[in-house]
Motif scaffolding. Structure first.
Motif, PDB file in Angstrom:
ATOM      1  N   GLY A  91       0.678  -1.186  -0.041  1.00 41.17           N
ATOM      2  CA  GLY A  91       0.110  -0.186   0.260  1.00 41.17           C
ATOM      3  C   GLY A  91       0.759   0.976  -0.008  1.00 41.17           C
ATOM      4  O   GLY A  91       2.333   1.287   0.813  1.00 41.17           O
ATOM      5  N   LEU A  92       0.782   2.540  -0.204  1.00 37.28           N
ATOM      6  CA  LEU A  92       0.573   4.042  -0.456  1.00 37.28           C
ATOM      7  C   LEU A  92      -0.409   4.622  -0.018  1.00 37.28           C
ATOM      8  O   LEU A  92      -1.518   4.371   0.262  1.00 37.28           O
ATOM      9  CB  LEU A  92       0.837   4.274  -1.967  1.00 37.28           C
ATOM     10  N   VAL A  93       0.488   5.632   1.233  1.00 35.52           N
ATOM     11  CA  VAL A  93      -0.171   6.703   1.333  1.00 35.52           C
ATOM     12  C   VAL A  93       0.456   7.561   0.782  1.00 35.52           C
ATOM     13  O   VAL A  93       1.402   8.430   1.248  1.00 35.52           O
ATOM     14  CB  VAL A  93      -0.538   6.773   3.167  1.00 35.52           C
ATOM     15  N   LEU A  94      -0.325   9.209  -0.125  1.00 39.03           N
ATOM     16  CA  LEU A  94      -0.109   9.928  -0.842  1.00 39.03           C
ATOM     17  C   LEU A  94      -0.646  11.670   0.355  1.00 39.03           C
ATOM     18  O   LEU A  94      -1.772  11.664  -0.264  1.00 39.03           O
ATOM     19  CB  LEU A  94      -0.228  10.115  -1.870  1.00 39.03           C
ATOM     20  N   PRO A  95      -0.009  11.691   1.160  1.00 34.36           N
ATOM     21  CA  PRO A  95      -0.831  12.891   1.785  1.00 34.36           C
ATOM     22  C   PRO A  95      -0.195  14.452   1.371  1.00 34.36           C
ATOM     23  O   PRO A  95       0.843  14.664   0.925  1.00 34.36           O
ATOM     24  CB  PRO A  95      -0.704  13.166   3.246  1.00 34.36           C
ATOM     25  N   ASP A  96      -0.839  15.192   0.884  1.00 36.83           N
ATOM     26  CA  ASP A  96      -1.026  16.459  -0.060  1.00 36.83           C
ATOM     27  C   ASP A  96      -0.159  16.982   0.541  1.00 36.83           C
ATOM     28  O   ASP A  96       0.400  17.893   0.316  1.00 36.83           O
ATOM     29  CB  ASP A  96      -1.779  16.263  -1.136  1.00 36.83           C
ATOM     30  N   GLU A  97      -0.771  17.568   1.890  1.00 33.49           N
ATOM     31  CA  GLU A  97      -0.707  18.640   2.502  1.00 33.49           C
ATOM     32  C   GLU A  97       0.954  18.012   3.474  1.00 33.49           C
ATOM     33  O   GLU A  97       1.513  20.023   3.707  1.00 33.49           O
ATOM     34  CB  GLU A  97      -1.606  18.914   3.678  1.00 33.49           C
ATOM     35  N   ILE A  98       1.815  17.418   3.103  1.00 30.97           N
ATOM     36  CA  ILE A  98       2.907  17.812   3.139  1.00 30.97           C
ATOM     37  C   ILE A  98       3.670  17.906   2.481  1.00 30.97           C
ATOM     38  O   ILE A  98       5.024  18.774   1.692  1.00 30.97           O
ATOM     39  CB  ILE A  98       3.744  16.128   3.737  1.00 30.97           C
ATOM     40  N   SER A  99       3.610  17.568   0.688  1.00 28.46           N
ATOM     41  CA  SER A  99       3.456  17.719  -0.515  1.00 28.46           C
ATOM     42  C   SER A  99       3.971  19.208  -0.936  1.00 28.46           C
ATOM     43  O   SER A  99       4.855  18.630  -1.654  1.00 28.46           O
ATOM     44  CB  SER A  99       3.241  16.914  -1.961  1.00 28.46           C
ATOM     45  N   ASN A 100       3.075  19.716  -0.352  1.00 33.07           N
ATOM     46  CA  ASN A 100       2.440  21.096  -1.132  1.00 33.07           C
ATOM     47  C   ASN A 100       3.935  21.927  -0.509  1.00 33.07           C
ATOM     48  O   ASN A 100       3.235  22.799  -0.220  1.00 33.07           O
ATOM     49  CB  ASN A 100       1.077  20.946  -1.349  1.00 33.07           C
ATOM     50  N   ARG A 101       4.201  21.353   1.264  1.00 34.92           N
ATOM     51  CA  ARG A 101       5.483  21.942   1.661  1.00 34.92           C
ATOM     52  C   ARG A 101       6.057  21.818   1.417  1.00 34.92           C
ATOM     53  O   ARG A 101       7.250  21.675   3.018  1.00 34.92           O
ATOM     54  CB  ARG A 101       4.006  22.006   2.921  1.00 34.92           C
TER      55      ARG A 101
END
Length: 392
Positions: free
Chosen positions: A301-311
């Motif tokens: 599985g993969l978890v990709l949180p955009d709150e950190i990629s966008n920061r």
């Protein structure tokens, strides 16, 4: 992971620490599974567009948000959790009303809705709850009109949607409201078949359901997906965006001086800076993938949180600062690849109208409480503001 006290706009410090360590890190979920957490912009971009990565939650290894979703996945899939020809077929059915050209025709009606609610806010008592009086009803009215859902029923479906997306409530409570919402939409589809109107639900019912291109269950699930994604996330962005600007008054001045292109850029920066979906996008590898010095095995599985990629400071220098003059592209607020948000043109238009209007109409808008007294939604899939007292 909990956000830091006094920093409700920022990702959890724990996520930022993991991002500093590595682009991919094993994490443990509620069920003991250990998917990969993808922490940086480059790796999220690569994986979200990789055909070896699937959003299909029927596949072994998919990292579920909670047990209820895992146990009830057989009851129906949302567009965001499908793959292949069926996903493409259903997406095409709903994409037509959300093209840029068709959405742009809604601008006068959205402007009128925004102005009407600002008028009502100014005419009412002070302080007022910004969420109840403005940020929630504006997108709710827009999506209800587009879909053909009676707005007078909004109290019911807003309460039901908040309940079914709450990760902390008992399964029986979630199931009860899920059933109520399902029956409500099923009955509404019946009424549209009997007396179609000029709306998306009538179109889908008469053109797709009546001709056998959709079955009743799939149509209910499709409308439920559009209803949830069409009002809750935009409502959260309006409230969070307003709060972020009130905490950064210098940026309000930038916004008020902005031309049309400047407003568009400001909205993109707000979308980058803020996050309305908490658990991250969930995926599963369907083949081995080598990336960032690691090997993701098929079935992991993969978890990709955009709150950190966008920061990610390597993409956005001083990423923790809200800067409305920044070029915020290519942020991942709407995802990437075949699962990009189908309604993003509508969301962008609503946000542009709101933020081009709000502080011109109410230049003295201010919080009527300390930031610590603002009530945040932190127990569901969506992140936002429950209530926010404002004055002017």
């Amino acid at each position: 992971m909990p956000r830091a006290a006094g920093c409700p706009m920022d990702p959890a410090p724990g996520l930022a620490e993991l991002q500093a360590q590595a682009p991919l890190i094993r994490v443990r979920l509620w069920d003991g599974s250990t998917p990969w957490l993808v922490t940086r912009h480059a790796e999220q971009t690569a994986l979200l567009t990789d055909r070896r990565v699937s959003a299909d939650w029927m596949l072994p290894g998919y990292p579920f948000f909670n047990q209820y979703m895992r146990d009830h996945r057989q009851e129906g899939q949302f567009l965001t959790m499908m793959e292949g020809p069926e996903h493409i077929r259903l997406r095409r059915m709903v994409a037509r009303p959300f093209t840029f050209r068709k959405v742009e025709r809604l601008r006068p009606a959205i402007q009128q809705t925004v102005d009407d609610h600002i008028d009502a806010l100014l005419a009412g008592p002070k302080p007022a709850d910004f969420v109840a009086k403005f940020s929630l009803p504006v997108p709710s009215i827009v999506i209800c009109r587009l879909l053909g859902v009676p707005y007078e029923d909004h109290d019911f479906f807003q309460r039901a949607i908040t309940t079914v997306t709450n990760r902390e409530l008992p399964d029986e409570v979630v199931g009860e409201f899920e059933g109520k919402l399902y029956r409500y939409l099923d009955q509404l589809i019946g009424r549209k078949l009997a007396a179609p109107d000029d709306d998306l639900l009538s179109q889908l019912a008469t053109e797709r359901l009546a001709t056998g291109q959709l079955n009743r269950h799939d149509l209910v699930m499709l409308v439920l997906f559009l209803l949830i994604s069409g009002h809750e996330t935009t409502a959260s962005m309006i409230a969070l965006g307003t709060l972020a600007l009130l905490q950064n008054p210098g940026q309000i001045a930038v916004l008020k001086e902005a031309d049309e292109a400047g407003v568009i850029a400001a909205v993109e920066e707000l979308l980058r800076y803020l996050t309305t979906v908490q658990p991250g996008r969930r995926r599963v590898a369907v083949a081995d993938i080598e990336i960032a010095g690691q090997v993701i095995r098929a079935g992991e599985g993969l978890v990709l949180p955009d709150e950190i990629s966008n920061r990610d400071d390597s993409v956005y220098p001083d990423a923790g600062t809200l800067d409305l003059r920044r070029d915020a592209h290519p942020h991942l607020a709407f995802g990437l690849g075949v699962h990009q948000c189908v309604g993003q043109p509508l969301a962008r238009l609503e946000l542009q109208v709101v933020f081009a209007t709000l502080f011109h109409r109410i230049p003295t808008l201010a919080l009527a409480s300390d930031l610590e007294e603002v009530s945040f939604m932190n127990d569901g899939i969506g992140y936002g503001v429950n209530a926010m007292a404002v004055t002017w």
